[in-house]
Write a protein that holds these residues in place. Structure first.
Motif, mmCIF file in Angstrom:
data_model
loop_
_atom_site.group_PDB
_atom_site.id
_atom_site.type_symbol
_atom_site.label_atom_id
_atom_site.label_comp_id
_atom_site.label_asym_id
_atom_site.label_seq_id
_atom_site.Cartn_x
_atom_site.Cartn_y
_atom_site.Cartn_z
ATOM 1 N N THR A 102 -4.439 -14.122 -7.277
ATOM 2 C CA THR A 102 -5.303 -14.696 -8.243
ATOM 3 C C THR A 102 -4.927 -16.004 -8.633
ATOM 4 O O THR A 102 -3.951 -16.318 -8.400
ATOM 5 N N GLY A 103 -5.676 -16.689 -9.113
ATOM 6 C CA GLY A 103 -5.426 -18.043 -9.639
ATOM 7 C C GLY A 103 -4.443 -17.951 -10.744
ATOM 8 O O GLY A 103 -4.368 -17.011 -11.691
ATOM 9 N N ALA A 104 -3.678 -19.080 -11.103
ATOM 10 C CA ALA A 104 -2.815 -18.978 -11.920
ATOM 11 C C ALA A 104 -3.463 -18.883 -13.324
ATOM 12 O O ALA A 104 -2.800 -18.664 -14.423
ATOM 13 N N HIS A 105 -4.743 -19.171 -13.399
ATOM 14 C CA HIS A 105 -5.383 -19.403 -14.489
ATOM 15 C C HIS A 105 -6.143 -17.975 -15.004
ATOM 16 O O HIS A 105 -6.736 -17.710 -16.022
ATOM 17 N N VAL A 106 -5.998 -17.172 -14.068
ATOM 18 C CA VAL A 106 -6.483 -15.627 -14.314
ATOM 19 C C VAL A 106 -5.418 -14.992 -14.899
ATOM 20 O O VAL A 106 -4.285 -14.794 -14.589
ATOM 21 N N GLU A 107 -6.001 -13.984 -16.147
ATOM 22 C CA GLU A 107 -5.127 -13.286 -16.615
ATOM 23 C C GLU A 107 -4.670 -11.853 -16.068
ATOM 24 O O GLU A 107 -3.649 -11.294 -16.489
ATOM 25 N N ALA A 108 -5.565 -11.562 -15.238
ATOM 26 C CA ALA A 108 -5.412 -10.088 -14.435
ATOM 27 C C ALA A 108 -4.030 -9.956 -13.797
ATOM 28 O O ALA A 108 -3.532 -10.891 -13.213
ATOM 29 N N ALA A 109 -3.330 -8.695 -14.094
ATOM 30 C CA ALA A 109 -1.938 -8.743 -13.713
ATOM 31 C C ALA A 109 -1.960 -7.533 -12.516
ATOM 32 O O ALA A 109 -0.890 -7.328 -11.941
ATOM 33 N N SER A 110 -3.464 -7.207 -12.251
ATOM 34 C CA SER A 110 -3.274 -6.016 -11.069
ATOM 35 C C SER A 110 -4.749 -6.401 -10.357
ATOM 36 O O SER A 110 -5.637 -6.863 -11.185
ATOM 37 N N LEU A 111 -4.769 -5.621 -9.228
ATOM 38 C CA LEU A 111 -6.182 -5.693 -8.673
ATOM 39 C C LEU A 111 -7.111 -4.730 -9.596
ATOM 40 O O LEU A 111 -8.250 -5.325 -9.578
ATOM 41 N N GLU A 112 -6.736 -3.820 -10.035
ATOM 42 C CA GLU A 112 -7.642 -2.982 -10.847
ATOM 43 C C GLU A 112 -8.229 -3.829 -12.041
ATOM 44 O O GLU A 112 -9.393 -3.639 -12.564
ATOM 45 N N ALA A 113 -7.192 -4.845 -12.367
ATOM 46 C CA ALA A 113 -7.838 -5.681 -13.597
ATOM 47 C C ALA A 113 -8.795 -6.759 -13.226
ATOM 48 O O ALA A 113 -9.234 -7.541 -14.142
ATOM 49 N N CYS A 114 -8.993 -6.838 -11.845
ATOM 50 C CA CYS A 114 -9.903 -7.932 -11.378
ATOM 51 C C CYS A 114 -11.389 -7.308 -11.531
ATOM 52 O O CYS A 114 -12.161 -8.255 -10.835
#
Length: 271
Positions: A102-114
């Motif tokens: 993910t981008g460094a600006h994206v908060e998601a920490a897992s694929l499921e969170a995307c």
């Protein structure tokens, strides 16, 4: 026969392209005597953008493709020469994975969170950028959807740029070998991303030859590739090559299985 050869798959920077060409040149030099005895010649070329059309040419002595087209557009129309055994995180015994980024600006920490984010992939016939990505998303998709949008970039480098620089996308699956080369040769594309996981494994990108290449020459090419890398340790390190394995097309069947599992689960395309 006038043959041609090219290794187009991992040229992420000019210096790396030069190294792939040097290895190819060294390998071809080792089979030159056999070719001359047959009245054959070979030259290294730069393929056009349509790689599938290039791989299907009858005069291709040696090239490298992706496992997905090997089982689809190229199925039964090329010979598998050898499979690279890469020295990169995610590679084991001639296999490789894609890194979920993910981008460094994206908060998601897992694929499921995307869920609900913007995905990008390199091409429809890419195992690493599309097929393995789709397989990884399948458990989380609902009614055939998971992302807010999905865009095709044309290359792994373009996908990384969309995420890390342009911020027009949020998540992608990048071939782990490509990502290792990017960290060395294109660090500006690596600093703006975060790794959040990896996909399932598949056999690494195979070296191939036209069906017109005789089996004994295919064997000679596999040996020449191995010998050329074994006799140049600095080049092997730069190319991240530990050696080569003699996989067959049957060893790549897992790629079709990943596609079938996604389709049978109601997730036939990235969406």
């Amino acid at each position: 026969m006038q043959w041609i050869a090219a290794l187009p798959m991992y040229n992420v920077a000019p210096a790396l392209a030069d190294d792939w060409r040097a290895w190819l040149d060294a390998a071809l030099a080792r089979v030159s005597g056999r070719l001359i005895a047959r009245g054959d010649t070979v030259r290294i070329v730069d393929p056009d953008a349509d790689l599938t059309a290039f791989w299907l040419r009858d005069d291709v002595l040696l090239s490298q493709t992706c496992g997905y087209p090997l089982l689809h557009a190229l199925n039964g129309r090329v010979r598998v020469v050898a499979t690279p055994d890469f020295d990169a995180s995610g590679c084991e015994h001639g296999g490789y994975r894609s890194v979920l980024v993910t981008g460094a600006h994206v908060e998601a920490a897992s694929l499921e969170a995307c869920r609900g984010l913007r995905a990008v992939y390199n091409d429809d016939d890419s195992n690493s950028g599309m097929n393995l990505f789709r397989h990884a998303v399948t458990p989380f998709a609902a009614n055939g959807r998971f992302f807010a949008s999905v865009a095709k970039s044309g290359s792994h480098l373009a996908s990384l740029r969309a995420i890390a620089v342009d911020r027009t996308a949020d998540v992608a699956a990048i071939d782990c070998v490509t990502l290792a080369f990017v960290r060395t040769h294109r660090p500006e594309l690596a600093t703006g991303i975060r790794e959040i996981g990896v996909t399932a494994s598949a056999p690494a990108l195979p070296f191939i030859a036209s069906r017109r290449v005789p089996p004994d020459i295919v064997d000679a090419l596999a040996a020449a590739l191995s010998e050329a890398i074994a006799h140049d340790a600095p080049l092997a390190r730069r190319l991240r090559l530990k050696g080569l394995l003699r996989f067959t097309q049957a060893d790549y069947a897992v790629i079709d299985r990943y596609e079938r599992e996604a389709m049978e689960s109601g997730y036939p395309r990235l969406a």
